[in-house]
Write an enzyme that holds these catalytic residues in place. Structure first.
Site, PDB file in Angstrom:
ATOM      1  N   LYS A  32       0.844  -1.197   0.000  1.00 43.45           N
ATOM      2  CA  LYS A  32       0.000   0.000   0.000  1.00 43.45           C
ATOM      3  C   LYS A  32       0.877   1.243   0.000  1.00 43.45           C
ATOM      4  CE  LYS A  32      -3.159   2.516   3.088  1.00 43.45           C
ATOM      5  NZ  LYS A  32      -3.798   2.494   4.424  1.00 43.45           N
TER       6      LYS A  32
ATOM      7  N   ASP B  18      -2.750  10.455   3.471  1.00 42.48           N
ATOM      8  CA  ASP B  18      -4.144  10.030   3.612  1.00 42.48           C
ATOM      9  C   ASP B  18      -4.917  11.037   4.459  1.00 42.48           C
ATOM     10  OD1 ASP B  18      -6.525   8.718   3.761  1.00 42.48           O
ATOM     11  OD2 ASP B  18      -5.836   7.220   5.210  1.00 42.48           O
TER      12      ASP B  18
ATOM     13  N   LYS C 280     -10.575  12.771   8.073  1.00 43.23           N
ATOM     14  CA  LYS C 280     -10.028  12.504   9.398  1.00 43.23           C
ATOM     15  C   LYS C 280     -10.085  13.770  10.253  1.00 43.23           C
ATOM     16  CE  LYS C 280      -6.566   9.181   7.696  1.00 43.23           C
ATOM     17  NZ  LYS C 280      -6.986   7.972   8.408  1.00 43.23           N
TER      18      LYS C 280
ATOM     19  N   ASP D  89       1.572   6.463   5.417  1.00 42.18           N
ATOM     20  CA  ASP D  89       0.608   5.492   4.892  1.00 42.18           C
ATOM     21  C   ASP D  89       1.107   4.818   3.615  1.00 42.18           C
ATOM     22  OD1 ASP D  89      -1.727   4.230   5.600  1.00 42.18           O
ATOM     23  OD2 ASP D  89      -3.027   5.544   4.432  1.00 42.18           O
TER      24      ASP D  89
ATOM     25  N   ASP E  68     -12.268   6.794   3.796  1.00 42.71           N
ATOM     26  CA  ASP E  68     -11.061   6.621   4.607  1.00 42.71           C
ATOM     27  C   ASP E  68     -10.678   5.152   4.746  1.00 42.71           C
ATOM     28  OD1 ASP E  68      -8.885   7.545   6.057  1.00 42.71           O
ATOM     29  OD2 ASP E  68      -9.948   7.485   7.976  1.00 42.71           O
TER      30      ASP E  68
ATOM     31  N   GLU F 226      -9.536   3.448   2.330  1.00 41.40           N
ATOM     32  CA  GLU F 226      -9.037   3.513   0.951  1.00 41.40           C
ATOM     33  C   GLU F 226      -7.932   2.512   0.661  1.00 41.40           C
ATOM     34  OE1 GLU F 226      -5.673   4.776   2.882  1.00 41.40           O
ATOM     35  OE2 GLU F 226      -7.732   5.320   3.351  1.00 41.40           O
TER      36      GLU F 226
ATOM     37  N   ARG G 104      -7.579  -0.664   1.333  1.00 41.29           N
ATOM     38  CA  ARG G 104      -8.055  -1.948   0.802  1.00 41.29           C
ATOM     39  C   ARG G 104      -8.495  -1.828  -0.654  1.00 41.29           C
ATOM     40  NH1 ARG G 104     -12.443  -2.022   5.498  1.00 41.29           N
ATOM     41  NH2 ARG G 104     -10.601  -1.055   6.431  1.00 41.29           N
TER      42      ARG G 104
END
Length: 464
Positions: free
Chosen positions: A234, A239, A246, A257, A316, A318, A320
């Site tokens: 990933k 993010d 968030k 991230d 959020d 995201e 996956r």
């Protein structure tokens, strides 16, 4: 490695000062300060003594953490008496591995943009030992792993205005140049679109930086050309949460991230430099997750690269999404027959395991057991977590799409996320490693699981 640090491994002392371990249950000099990890210099002996408490309770982590911290502050040339650290818990060869790995990690010149960066003093370490490294590793392996860990850590530590998908891809391209049997391809926006990697594009929609996919292919075993390991990471370079924004307090640390992609790419480069006898395809899915005029809205539906439709019920969640398309690419284009995937995926992982262990979710016992053995050899702790049938049903709860990226059940978030990813594994052995708690500490990247990924690949290459 910091160019100001020099290492030597020999069976004799060579320098003016020595570092020696002492324990509470052994006879020690009366002047030694009996405080855990405290150093005492006794000049008449030309020796620094480090007090380590009861020898029976000493762990690998104790030794490793001491040498990481020590190497960050030390400015003296030193002999290190490895034998003095030996206890009934581990032998000298394992200590040699631990100490050498820790010195490499701790001596890394950390990423900085300070205008007045203090120049480090040149330091020499002579690691005194008559032992050899354990049979599963070597001095060369530790050094190459160390270089790759430092590559990943520098990527992790870069601010998000300086590291966005295009730059990340370029840095991996530069690091992977001219390595035998290793090729690199960078997919740009048009090719990503043509491949129907729509979940990655959905996450990217709010960013003014285009997405990128880094593809590293290594062919080190022509005899078993159909046996290909897929590595997927990933790579969210920042993010914000998208429209499921968030809170401000949760924005800090979101530059990390992309840690899964950094570890996967760096481990792939290390394995290729070691010329291991196996084949792999490593995929890094790179994008920001931002708010913008075209950003993805909640309750929108997209077809994934493998054809399954996904309802986005939380922007959020995201990671996956991008990983789903990355896994499909590794399987269908890279022809992988098993997948190992790394991601800073869920905050729930921190609740479950803290910052000490990585959560491991596997659909195949052999793949998990082989990886777990490698993690024991490298002392990067993992803990197997469940994927229950109910987790799978949770992710199939959308009324209008094959899958939802968010469960209606607020509990078991890490297992729900893992279950979502298994929907794209196409019945191939799959191992998901949630590094949300272990990827970074104290605002610094850790290059987590690079050692274990390399060790797994080495063990696999030898076992065939």
């Amino acid at each position: 490695m910091d160019k100001n640090v020099l290492f030597n491994i020999s069976d004799k002392s060579q320098l003016k000062l020595k570092l020696t371990a002492v324990f509470a249950d052994k006879v020690i000099h009366e002047l030694v300060v009996k405080e855990k990890n405290k150093l005492t210099l006794i000049s008449e002996n030309k020796t620094y003594y480090v007090y380590l408490g009861d020898s029976k309770s000493l762990t690998r982590n104790d030794v490793y953490n001491f040498f990481v911290a020590f190497s960050k502050s030390n400015n003296q040339d030193l002999d290190i008496d490895v034998k003095s650290f030996v206890t009934n818990n581990f032998d000298e060869s394992v200590l040699l591995q631990i100490i050498y790995e820790a010195l490499w990690f701790g001596s890394c010149q950390e990423y900085t943009l300070k205008s007045k960066n203090k120049e480090a003093k040149k330091v020499k370490y002579n690691i005194v030992s008559t032992a050899k490294f354990p049979s599963y590793t070597s001095q060369q392996q530790i050094e190459i792993q160390g270089e790759s860990i430092n590559l990943a850590r520098n990527l992790q530590d870069m601010p998000p205005n300086l590291l966005y998908p295009e730059i990340f891809a370029k840095k991996i391209q530069d690091a992977a140049k001219a390595i035998k049997n290793l090729s690199i391809k960078i997919l740009e926006q048009k090719e990503i679109t043509d491949l129907n990697m729509n979940l990655l594009l959905a996450v990217n929609a709010g960013s003014h930086y285009e997405a990128r996919v880094v593809v590293l292919e290594y062919k080190g075993d022509q005899q078993h050309a159909d046996d290909i390991l897929g590595l997927v990471g990933k790579g969210i370079t920042f993010d914000s949460g998208g429209y499921s924004l968030k809170p401000a307090s949760a924005m800090k640390g979101m530059k990390f991230d992309m840690s899964g992609a950094a570890s996967v790419c760096s481990a792939a480069i290390a394995a290729a430099k070691l010329q291991l006898k196996l084949n792999f395809v490593a995929i890094a899915c790179l994008t920001e997750n931002k708010i913008g005029g075209n950003a993805t809205l909640v309750e929108t539906v997209f077809p994934s690269m493998n054809g399954k439709t996904v309802e986005v019920n939380n922007t959020d969640a995201e990671g996956r999404l991008v990983l789903a398309d990355g896994i499909t690419y590794a399987l269908r284009k890279g022809k992988a027959n098993r997948i190992i995937e790394l991601s800073t995926l869920t905050g729930a992982m921190l609740v479950a395991l803290g910052s000490y262990m990585t959560g491991a979710f596997a659909t195949d016992d052999k793949l998990f057991n082989d990886f777990n053995l490698a993690s024991q050899q490298t002392n990067e702790e993992i803990w197997r977590m469940p994927i229950h049938q109910q987790n799978i049903l949770n992710m199939r709860s959308s009324k209008i799409a094959d899958l939802s990226n968010l469960s209606k059940d607020p509990y078991g978030g890490s297992s729900n996320a893992a279950a979502f990813l298994t929907e794209f594994s196409e019945d191939k052995p799959f191992l998901h490693l949630d590094i949300a708690g272990t990827a970074y500490k104290q605002d610094r990247g850790m290059g987590v699981l690079i050692k274990t990924l390399v060790q797994y690949m080495k063990n696999y290459s030898i076992s065939k």
